[in-house]
Design a protein around this motif. Structure first.
Motif, short mmCIF file in Angstrom:
data_model
loop_
_atom_site.label_atom_id
_atom_site.label_comp_id
_atom_site.label_asym_id
_atom_site.label_seq_id
_atom_site.Cartn_x
_atom_site.Cartn_y
_atom_site.Cartn_z
N TRP A 220 10.30 6.83 -7.45
CA TRP A 220 8.96 7.30 -7.79
C TRP A 220 8.21 6.31 -8.67
CZ3 TRP A 220 7.05 10.99 -4.97
CH2 TRP A 220 7.91 11.90 -4.37
N VAL B 113 5.59 1.77 -5.53
CA VAL B 113 4.87 2.14 -4.32
C VAL B 113 5.28 1.19 -3.20
CG1 VAL B 113 2.90 3.18 -5.50
CG2 VAL B 113 2.88 0.75 -5.01
N ASP B 114 5.05 1.62 -1.98
CA ASP B 114 5.38 0.76 -0.83
C ASP B 114 4.37 -0.37 -0.71
OD1 ASP B 114 7.45 2.51 -0.34
OD2 ASP B 114 6.32 3.67 1.13
N LYS C 54 2.38 5.16 -0.67
CA LYS C 54 3.78 5.55 -0.86
C LYS C 54 4.18 6.40 0.34
CE LYS C 54 7.56 6.04 -3.29
NZ LYS C 54 8.40 4.92 -3.60
N ARG C 55 5.10 5.90 1.15
CA ARG C 55 5.59 6.59 2.33
C ARG C 55 4.45 7.01 3.26
NH1 ARG C 55 11.16 8.32 1.55
NH2 ARG C 55 10.80 9.74 3.26
N THR D 137 -2.40 5.20 -8.73
CA THR D 137 -1.61 4.22 -9.47
C THR D 137 -2.34 3.88 -10.76
OG1 THR D 137 -2.63 2.44 -8.20
CG2 THR D 137 -0.46 3.14 -7.52
#
Length: 158
Positions: A39, A42-43, A140-141, A147
């Motif tokens: 968590w 972030v991707d 994220k996902r 952010t």
């Protein structure tokens, strides 16, 4: 033949137990997946249109921070922050990029400092830090997420 068919029926009913596997519940799967997610990262980091062309994730992140810092510096250099407090040469700005691409800027001051006019500096930031180019939110996902990060902004005394 009866014995053969009876044997087949017996095998058929008992063999189903060999294929039966314990299926985890939905809650167990969810908890396992939530524990597996990091968590704190972030991707994909937020990005600007100029940085979207860069393929490397680290270089794209560096490009975003560099351009955003430069934009903030340009907007604040035309103002009176350095006149308001000549000792103030660097200000840390907490930047929040929301999932809907909205931006929020908040000055960060040292905890032991009472010398800064926080209200004045905050109002100058809110007034000056507007009209930024469109920023794509972090991912994220596959889902846009909020952010936050802190950028050190160097104020030039001219």
């Amino acid at each position: 033949m009866k014995q053969y068919s009876l044997f087949l029926v017996f095998i058929l009913f008992t063999s189903c137990n060999f294929f039966e596997k314990q299926v985890p519940s939905e809650k167990e799967l969810l908890q396992k997946e939530l524990k597996a997610i990091n968590w704190n990262e972030v991707d994909e980091y937020p990005s600007l249109e100029d940085c979207d062309k860069i393929e490397n994730k680290v270089q794209r992140q560096h490009c975003f921070f560099e351009i955003l810092t430069k934009l903030i510096q340009e907007k604040l250099n035309t103002d009176t922050l350095s006149i308001l407090d000549p000792k103030l040469d660097t200000i840390e700005v907490k930047v929040t990029v929301y999932a809907n691409s909205a931006l929020q800027f908040e000055p960060q001051f040292p905890k032991d400092s009472v010398a800064y006019n926080r209200i004045k500096i905050d109002s100058i930031l809110n007034e000056r830090l507007v009209d930024f180019p469109k920023i794509n939110p972090a991912i994220k996902r596959g889902i846009p997420v909020k952010t936050q990060f802190i950028l050190p902004v160097i104020l030039k005394v001219e």
